[in-house]
Scaffold this motif. Structure first.
Motif, mmCIF file in Angstrom:
data_model
loop_
_atom_site.group_PDB
_atom_site.id
_atom_site.type_symbol
_atom_site.label_atom_id
_atom_site.label_comp_id
_atom_site.label_asym_id
_atom_site.label_seq_id
_atom_site.Cartn_x
_atom_site.Cartn_y
_atom_site.Cartn_z
ATOM 1 N N LEU A 49 -78.619 4.252 -19.324
ATOM 2 C CA LEU A 49 -78.396 3.417 -18.128
ATOM 3 C C LEU A 49 -79.730 2.909 -17.584
ATOM 4 O O LEU A 49 -79.871 1.761 -17.193
ATOM 5 C CB LEU A 49 -77.674 4.200 -17.024
ATOM 6 N N ARG A 50 -80.719 3.827 -17.593
ATOM 7 C CA ARG A 50 -82.044 3.428 -17.080
ATOM 8 C C ARG A 50 -82.640 2.315 -17.937
ATOM 9 O O ARG A 50 -83.200 1.352 -17.423
ATOM 10 C CB ARG A 50 -82.998 4.635 -17.026
ATOM 11 N N SER A 51 -82.458 2.408 -19.234
ATOM 12 C CA SER A 51 -83.059 1.353 -20.058
ATOM 13 C C SER A 51 -82.264 0.061 -19.906
ATOM 14 O O SER A 51 -82.824 -1.033 -19.965
ATOM 15 C CB SER A 51 -83.232 1.784 -21.514
ATOM 16 N N ASN A 52 -80.953 0.153 -19.638
ATOM 17 C CA ASN A 52 -80.175 -1.070 -19.365
ATOM 18 C C ASN A 52 -80.628 -1.750 -18.086
ATOM 19 O O ASN A 52 -80.684 -2.972 -18.005
ATOM 20 C CB ASN A 52 -78.684 -0.730 -19.213
ATOM 21 N N ILE A 53 -80.956 -0.933 -17.093
ATOM 22 C CA ILE A 53 -81.429 -1.507 -15.823
ATOM 23 C C ILE A 53 -82.723 -2.271 -16.070
ATOM 24 O O ILE A 53 -82.918 -3.379 -15.580
ATOM 25 C CB ILE A 53 -81.643 -0.390 -14.779
ATOM 26 N N LYS A 54 -83.593 -1.664 -16.845
ATOM 27 C CA LYS A 54 -84.890 -2.302 -17.153
ATOM 28 C C LYS A 54 -84.635 -3.626 -17.881
ATOM 29 O O LYS A 54 -85.186 -4.672 -17.536
ATOM 30 C CB LYS A 54 -85.718 -1.313 -18.003
ATOM 31 N N GLU A 61 -88.967 -13.651 4.943
ATOM 32 C CA GLU A 61 -87.557 -13.410 4.625
ATOM 33 C C GLU A 61 -87.319 -13.614 3.132
ATOM 34 O O GLU A 61 -87.975 -14.437 2.497
ATOM 35 C CB GLU A 61 -86.671 -14.370 5.444
ATOM 36 N N ARG A 62 -86.361 -12.868 2.626
ATOM 37 C CA ARG A 62 -86.163 -12.889 1.174
ATOM 38 C C ARG A 62 -84.772 -12.411 0.786
ATOM 39 O O ARG A 62 -84.027 -11.879 1.603
ATOM 40 C CB ARG A 62 -87.186 -11.976 0.512
ATOM 41 N N PHE A 63 -84.490 -12.600 -0.507
ATOM 42 C CA PHE A 63 -83.397 -11.869 -1.136
ATOM 43 C C PHE A 63 -84.037 -10.708 -1.879
ATOM 44 O O PHE A 63 -85.147 -10.841 -2.405
ATOM 45 C CB PHE A 63 -82.650 -12.738 -2.151
ATOM 46 N N ARG A 64 -83.323 -9.612 -1.910
ATOM 47 C CA ARG A 64 -83.805 -8.465 -2.680
ATOM 48 C C ARG A 64 -82.711 -8.158 -3.706
ATOM 49 O O ARG A 64 -81.699 -7.544 -3.391
ATOM 50 C CB ARG A 64 -84.021 -7.288 -1.725
ATOM 51 N N VAL A 65 -82.932 -8.673 -4.896
ATOM 52 C CA VAL A 65 -81.901 -8.555 -5.926
ATOM 53 C C VAL A 65 -82.011 -7.187 -6.595
ATOM 54 O O VAL A 65 -83.107 -6.767 -6.987
ATOM 55 C CB VAL A 65 -82.094 -9.654 -7.004
ATOM 56 N N THR A 66 -80.895 -6.495 -6.693
ATOM 57 C CA THR A 66 -80.890 -5.230 -7.428
ATOM 58 C C THR A 66 -79.793 -5.290 -8.480
ATOM 59 O O THR A 66 -78.699 -5.782 -8.221
ATOM 60 C CB THR A 66 -80.649 -4.021 -6.506
ATOM 61 N N ILE A 67 -80.152 -4.787 -9.629
ATOM 62 C CA ILE A 67 -79.243 -4.877 -10.763
ATOM 63 C C ILE A 67 -78.807 -3.469 -11.138
ATOM 64 O O ILE A 67 -79.597 -2.531 -11.062
ATOM 65 C CB ILE A 67 -79.977 -5.532 -11.945
ATOM 66 N N THR A 68 -77.567 -3.339 -11.526
ATOM 67 C CA THR A 68 -77.087 -2.022 -11.954
ATOM 68 C C THR A 68 -76.715 -2.096 -13.433
ATOM 69 O O THR A 68 -76.645 -3.190 -13.994
ATOM 70 C CB THR A 68 -75.842 -1.608 -11.139
ATOM 71 N N LYS A 82 -73.646 -7.518 -16.429
ATOM 72 C CA LYS A 82 -73.747 -7.908 -17.839
ATOM 73 C C LYS A 82 -74.682 -9.113 -17.987
ATOM 74 O O LYS A 82 -74.969 -9.805 -17.005
ATOM 75 C CB LYS A 82 -72.361 -8.293 -18.361
ATOM 76 N N ALA A 83 -75.086 -9.365 -19.233
ATOM 77 C CA ALA A 83 -75.986 -10.496 -19.502
ATOM 78 C C ALA A 83 -75.360 -11.805 -19.001
ATOM 79 O O ALA A 83 -76.038 -12.655 -18.412
ATOM 80 C CB ALA A 83 -76.294 -10.564 -20.982
ATOM 81 N N GLN A 84 -74.042 -11.947 -19.204
ATOM 82 C CA GLN A 84 -73.389 -13.184 -18.756
ATOM 83 C C GLN A 84 -73.393 -13.283 -17.220
ATOM 84 O O GLN A 84 -73.594 -14.362 -16.666
ATOM 85 C CB GLN A 84 -71.947 -13.238 -19.302
ATOM 86 N N ASP A 85 -73.222 -12.142 -16.548
ATOM 87 C CA ASP A 85 -73.287 -12.148 -15.073
ATOM 88 C C ASP A 85 -74.653 -12.658 -14.635
ATOM 89 O O ASP A 85 -74.771 -13.426 -13.669
ATOM 90 C CB ASP A 85 -73.124 -10.722 -14.502
ATOM 91 N N ILE A 86 -75.682 -12.202 -15.342
ATOM 92 C CA ILE A 86 -77.055 -12.580 -14.961
ATOM 93 C C ILE A 86 -77.256 -14.081 -15.165
ATOM 94 O O ILE A 86 -77.831 -14.770 -14.316
ATOM 95 C CB ILE A 86 -78.080 -11.734 -15.761
ATOM 96 N N LYS A 87 -76.734 -14.606 -16.267
ATOM 97 C CA LYS A 87 -76.844 -16.053 -16.527
ATOM 98 C C LYS A 87 -76.184 -16.834 -15.390
ATOM 99 O O LYS A 87 -76.737 -17.799 -14.857
ATOM 100 C CB LYS A 87 -76.139 -16.402 -17.849
ATOM 101 N N ASN A 88 -74.966 -16.398 -15.038
ATOM 102 C CA ASN A 88 -74.228 -17.094 -13.978
ATOM 103 C C ASN A 88 -74.978 -17.003 -12.645
ATOM 104 O O ASN A 88 -75.025 -17.959 -11.873
ATOM 105 C CB ASN A 88 -72.836 -16.493 -13.785
#
Ligand SMILES: Cc1ncc(COP(=O)(O)O)c(C=O)c1O
Length: 421
Positions: free
Chosen positions: A300-305, A368-375, A379-385
């Motif tokens: 999971l940790r390597s997927n987050i990376k 001010e900012r967005f702070r994006v966190t990924i779990t 998925k790769a497709q979610d990231i593309k979208n």
């Protein structure tokens, strides 16, 4: 005094500065995270979450859920009181042993939150160590600042992650004065690591205690997710480690881990520990399961990376500025609360993407900012979208494009932050 007028004027002023916070009602889907539903204007709509601190999705893990339910059935929902008065169950005691082992310390102590753990431990140390002087990184979390400030300890604020500046401040200190160096291993709004090794060296040279907040690194870095101090083989050299159960472990609560006498001292003197009810035993039991799962979560940790690198790559391709780092946190600066809010609204209304704007006092005004966190569940497709949606919003609002936010911006930000102290 006209109290009603005072409160309403303050709120009007906050709104006029664009700093008024509105909460969104987001119900995360246990099976399909990052999918969630938002209750909006009386209706439900589908959204995707991009700003959760449930970093390993453990709050929704079936094993953790089952354990939680089992213990609720066995013991009930509440703990029955403070730890001193009927609030210590076997689960609390086991969890403290497990957290101590996790950080390679003799003992640990649970608090209702990492906020309380920071505030109350630092307050207690500053009050009880007579004449204690604190050396605190200027970007430290509000919970640490509150603890130090409330104790009226003499405080020296060192420039963010600047060990040389820390040493400069310590050079003029009195050798007989108790000293406490307070810092974080991973700064949550930037995703930047601190120079732990150098700070430890300096602490030893000037005989200072070290207090390290590992809230955003436990579960994610180091062997079996034991944190950045462990990753660098430095846990033994840190006097007190603070962590949370509410982010990577997906539960609720905070703790400190240290030598047994330090823990016993805080247990005996810290009001934020003594005078508050302990967590529901089911939370302690669920945390125990979460820690076990965390240890076995290298994949999971390597997927987050991988996923956070994918985000950074995507943003670079469409020239959306972000603060570069190698962590699971991707900060995207907009430098304006109204624009940040507008972009956030557009993302959720037009693309079903939920990302909360972050503004003062969480970050300095103008930063001010967005702070994006990924779990691991993104998925790769979610990231593309996600990147595509950001790109559209950046075009629609004519937002600043560039390669990356570089150090010049950070310098600027740091000088504004120190006013929080
Ligand atoms: C660096 C840091 N320390 C402590 C806390 C408090 O953690 P908790 O949510 O467990 O109170 C936070 C919260 O986000 C944090 O960012």
């Amino acid at each position: 005094m006209n109290y009603s007028k005072y409160f309403s004027d303050e709120l009007i002023s906050l709104k006029s500065q664009g700093l008024y916070r509105k909460f969104r009602e987001i119900n995360r889907n246990q099976v399909n995270f990052p999918k969630a539903t938002e209750r909006f204007e009386g209706k439900e709509r589908a959204v995707e979450v991009w700003c959760s601190n449930d970093y390993l999705n453990l709050s929704q893990h079936p094993v953790v859920i089952l354990k939680s339910l089992k213990v609720i059935k066995e013991l009930g929902t509440g703990s029955g009181g403070t730890r001193n008065i009927s609030g210590t169950s076997t689960y609390h005691a086991d969890l403290e042993r497990s957290l101590a082992e996790f950080h390679n310390k003799e003992s640990s102590l649970l608090f209702p939150s990492a906020y309380t753990a920071n505030q109350s431990t630092l307050w207690t140390l500053c009050k009880k160590l007579e004449g204690c002087e604190v050396y605190s990184d200027e970007l430290n979390h509000a919970s640490m600042i509150q603890g130090i400030k409330n104790a009226n300890a003499k405080t020296h604020v060192f420039k963010h992650n600047d060990a040389e500046h820390l040493e400069e401040l310590l050079k003029t200190s009195d050798a007989n004065t108790p000293k406490l160096i307070v810092f974080e291993s991973l700064y949550s709004m930037e995703g930047l690591r601190s120079p732990i090794r150098k700070i430890i060296e300096i602490a030893k040279k000037y005989n200072a205690l070290t207090y390290l907040d590992e809230v955003h690194s436990v579960g994610l870095y180091g062997p079996e997710g034991r944190g950045i101090a462990a990753e660098q083989n430095l846990s033994d050299d840190i006097d007190i480690i603070n962590g949370t159960l509410s982010k990577a472990f997906g539960q609720m609560g905070g703790y400190i881990a240290a030598d047994k006498d330090i823990i016993d001292f805080v247990r005996s003197f810290a009001p934020g520990f003594i005078f508050t009810s302990s967590a529901n035993p089911s939370i302690a039991a669920a945390s125990l399961e979460a820690i076990k799962l965390t240890k076995g979560s290298d994949l999971l940790r390597s997927n987050i990376k991988k996923n956070s690198d994918l985000i950074r790559k995507g943003l670079t391709e469409v020239n959306i500025p972000f603060l570069d780092n190698d962590s699971h946190i991707v900060p995207i600066h907009l430098y304006d609360p109204d624009l940040c809010r507008k972009a956030s609204n557009m993302l959720i209304d037009d693309f079903g993407i939920y990302i909360q704007p972050v503004f003062f006092p969480t970050v300095p005004k103008g930063d001010e900012r967005f702070r994006v966190t990924i779990t691991p569940k993104h998925k790769a497709q979610d990231i593309k979208n996600f990147v595509k949606a950001l790109d559209s919003v950046w075009t629609a609002l004519d937002l600043k494009r560039s390669e990356k936010v570089l150090d010049a911006d950070k310098e600027n930000q740091v000088s504004k932050v120190s006013k929080i102290y």
